[in-house]
Design a protein around this motif. Structure first.
Motif, short mmCIF file in Angstrom:
data_model
loop_
_atom_site.label_atom_id
_atom_site.label_comp_id
_atom_site.label_asym_id
_atom_site.label_seq_id
_atom_site.Cartn_x
_atom_site.Cartn_y
_atom_site.Cartn_z
N LEU A 93 1.16 -1.41 0.36
CA LEU A 93 -0.03 -0.03 0.01
C LEU A 93 0.54 1.66 0.27
O LEU A 93 2.09 1.29 0.90
N GLY A 94 0.58 2.35 -0.87
CA GLY A 94 0.51 3.46 -0.56
C GLY A 94 0.02 3.80 1.10
O GLY A 94 -0.22 3.52 1.30
N ARG A 95 1.20 5.46 1.09
CA ARG A 95 0.48 5.90 2.32
C ARG A 95 -0.37 6.24 2.59
O ARG A 95 -1.74 5.95 3.55
N VAL A 96 -1.19 7.19 1.33
CA VAL A 96 -2.63 7.60 1.90
C VAL A 96 -3.72 6.60 1.44
O VAL A 96 -4.20 6.71 2.23
N THR A 97 -3.73 5.88 1.14
CA THR A 97 -3.86 4.11 0.70
C THR A 97 -4.42 3.35 2.35
O THR A 97 -5.22 3.53 2.77
N TYR A 98 -2.81 3.10 2.67
CA TYR A 98 -3.08 2.83 3.97
C TYR A 98 -3.49 3.49 5.59
O TYR A 98 -4.35 2.78 6.10
N ASP A 99 -3.32 4.91 5.25
CA ASP A 99 -4.10 5.87 6.07
C ASP A 99 -5.68 5.14 5.59
O ASP A 99 -6.45 5.38 7.44
N SER A 100 -6.07 4.90 4.59
CA SER A 100 -8.06 5.42 4.49
C SER A 100 -8.12 4.12 4.77
O SER A 100 -9.09 3.75 5.65
N PHE A 101 -7.58 2.88 4.45
CA PHE A 101 -7.83 1.37 4.76
C PHE A 101 -8.13 1.98 6.93
O PHE A 101 -8.41 0.66 7.33
N GLY B 113 -7.93 3.25 8.90
CA GLY B 113 -8.85 4.35 9.57
C GLY B 113 -9.98 3.67 9.41
O GLY B 113 -10.89 4.14 10.26
N ALA B 114 -10.45 2.64 8.48
CA ALA B 114 -12.13 2.18 8.82
C ALA B 114 -12.36 1.21 9.14
O ALA B 114 -12.49 0.46 9.95
N GLU C 65 -11.78 -0.72 12.34
CA GLU C 65 -13.30 -0.35 13.18
C GLU C 65 -14.35 -1.27 12.58
O GLU C 65 -15.32 -1.67 13.68
N ARG C 66 -14.61 -1.30 11.46
CA ARG C 66 -15.58 -2.25 11.02
C ARG C 66 -15.14 -3.82 11.11
O ARG C 66 -16.12 -4.58 11.54
N GLU C 67 -14.10 -3.67 11.98
CA GLU C 67 -13.55 -5.26 12.22
C GLU C 67 -14.17 -5.73 13.39
O GLU C 67 -14.88 -6.47 14.15
N ALA C 68 -14.09 -4.44 14.49
CA ALA C 68 -14.41 -4.26 15.81
C ALA C 68 -16.03 -4.50 15.92
O ALA C 68 -16.78 -5.24 16.68
N GLY D 282 -18.45 -5.60 13.74
CA GLY D 282 -19.01 -7.05 13.42
C GLY D 282 -19.82 -7.01 12.83
O GLY D 282 -20.88 -8.09 13.02
N GLY D 283 -20.11 -6.38 11.73
CA GLY D 283 -21.17 -5.74 10.80
C GLY D 283 -20.56 -6.67 10.08
O GLY D 283 -19.74 -8.36 9.91
N GLN D 284 -21.46 -7.05 8.59
CA GLN D 284 -21.52 -8.13 7.44
C GLN D 284 -20.27 -8.16 7.11
O GLN D 284 -19.32 -8.93 6.12
N ASP D 285 -19.37 -6.36 6.49
CA ASP D 285 -17.70 -6.70 6.42
C ASP D 285 -16.78 -6.71 7.62
O ASP D 285 -14.93 -6.55 6.86
N ALA D 286 -17.06 -7.55 8.66
CA ALA D 286 -15.92 -7.40 9.67
C ALA D 286 -14.72 -8.85 9.12
O ALA D 286 -14.20 -8.41 9.21
N THR D 287 -15.32 -9.72 7.97
CA THR D 287 -15.00 -11.16 7.92
C THR D 287 -14.09 -10.72 6.82
O THR D 287 -12.18 -11.49 6.93
N PHE D 288 -14.03 -9.58 6.16
CA PHE D 288 -13.13 -9.40 4.63
C PHE D 288 -12.07 -7.89 5.78
O PHE D 288 -11.13 -8.28 5.51
N ALA D 289 -13.12 -7.54 6.60
CA ALA D 289 -11.76 -6.75 7.33
C ALA D 289 -10.83 -7.11 8.14
O ALA D 289 -9.81 -7.12 8.42
N ALA D 290 -11.28 -8.47 8.69
CA ALA D 290 -9.91 -9.45 9.94
C ALA D 290 -9.20 -9.98 9.31
O ALA D 290 -8.11 -9.87 9.00
N GLN D 291 -9.60 -10.29 7.63
CA GLN D 291 -8.70 -10.52 6.78
C GLN D 291 -7.45 -9.31 6.31
O GLN D 291 -6.81 -9.72 6.21
#
Length: 203
Positions: free
Chosen positions: A47-55, A57-58, A61-64, A66-75
């Motif tokens: 990742l570039g730094r800007v993309t990393y900071d975006s990832f 930063g989001a 929290e999505r992993e924690a 526990g919504g529908q996107d939590a599995t991908f967030a954990a990956q």
């Protein structure tokens, strides 16, 4: 030897800086499946730094949450993340490490026999540098049928040209076209005088 793969959402006029206004209306199960395929068997996320900071930063929290996107967030959290940055500040997200010299870091990743696939997610500046250095193996584009008309484009002005070979294409019901390219060579050295027998109406 690792394969370096880039995956990008892109507009018809070449803008790879995502605007939710034109991106999410086209995101359906077909695009979700394509993204899932891109992230399969990834050993390292680059990742570039800007993309990393975006990832970063989001997705934690999505992993924690526990919504529908939590599995991908954990990956994303579990995978090794190499971040092209010269900054000294802590990256924070687990399994993240800084790479001050991008070309040196990617050259080392490619030579590592224990790494099979390195995925470059977004990170337009990183993709440009890898193309220029001849280090990118695949360029995967999800082309949206929309002219964004503003935003950062994938290809900047400069030399040399980048001939590409189409490996695969898919058309989704929304009109999104998935194109998978590999760096290549021009198919020949012809000029106009060499192809006059192929123009319409030629004898």
């Amino acid at each position: 030897m690792a394969t370096i793969v880039s995956t990008l959402f892109i507009s018809l006029d070449g803008v790879a800086e995502i605007d939710p206004a034109w991106h999410f209306p086209y995101f359906d199960e077909n695009m979700g499946a394509a993204v899932g395929e891109d992230y399969e068997d990834v050993d390292v996320l680059l990742l570039g730094r800007v993309t990393y900071d975006s990832f970063a930063g989001a997705w934690p929290e999505r992993e924690a949450a526990g919504g529908q996107d939590a599995t991908f967030a954990a990956q994303l959290g579990d995978v090794r993340k190499v971040v092209a940055t010269r900054g000294a500040q802590e990256l924070g997200w687990r399994h993240a490490e800084a790479a001050p010299d991008l070309v040196e870091a990617v050259t080392a990743l490619k030579a590592d026999v224990g790494i099979g696939k390195v995925l470059v997610a977004g990170s337009v500046s990183v993709v440009r540098q890898l193309l220029a250095a001849g280090l990118l193996d695949e360029l995967r584009l999800l082309v949206h049928p929309v002219a964004a008309r503003h935003g950062e484009r994938l290809f900047d002005d400069g030399e040399p040209i980048y001939p590409l070979r189409l490996l695969r294409s898919d058309v989704f019901p929304t009109g999104v076209v998935r194109l998978v390219y590999a760096p290549s060579q021009l198919p020949g050295t012809q000029g106009y005088e060499d192809v006059t027998d192929k123009v319409p109406g030629a004898a």
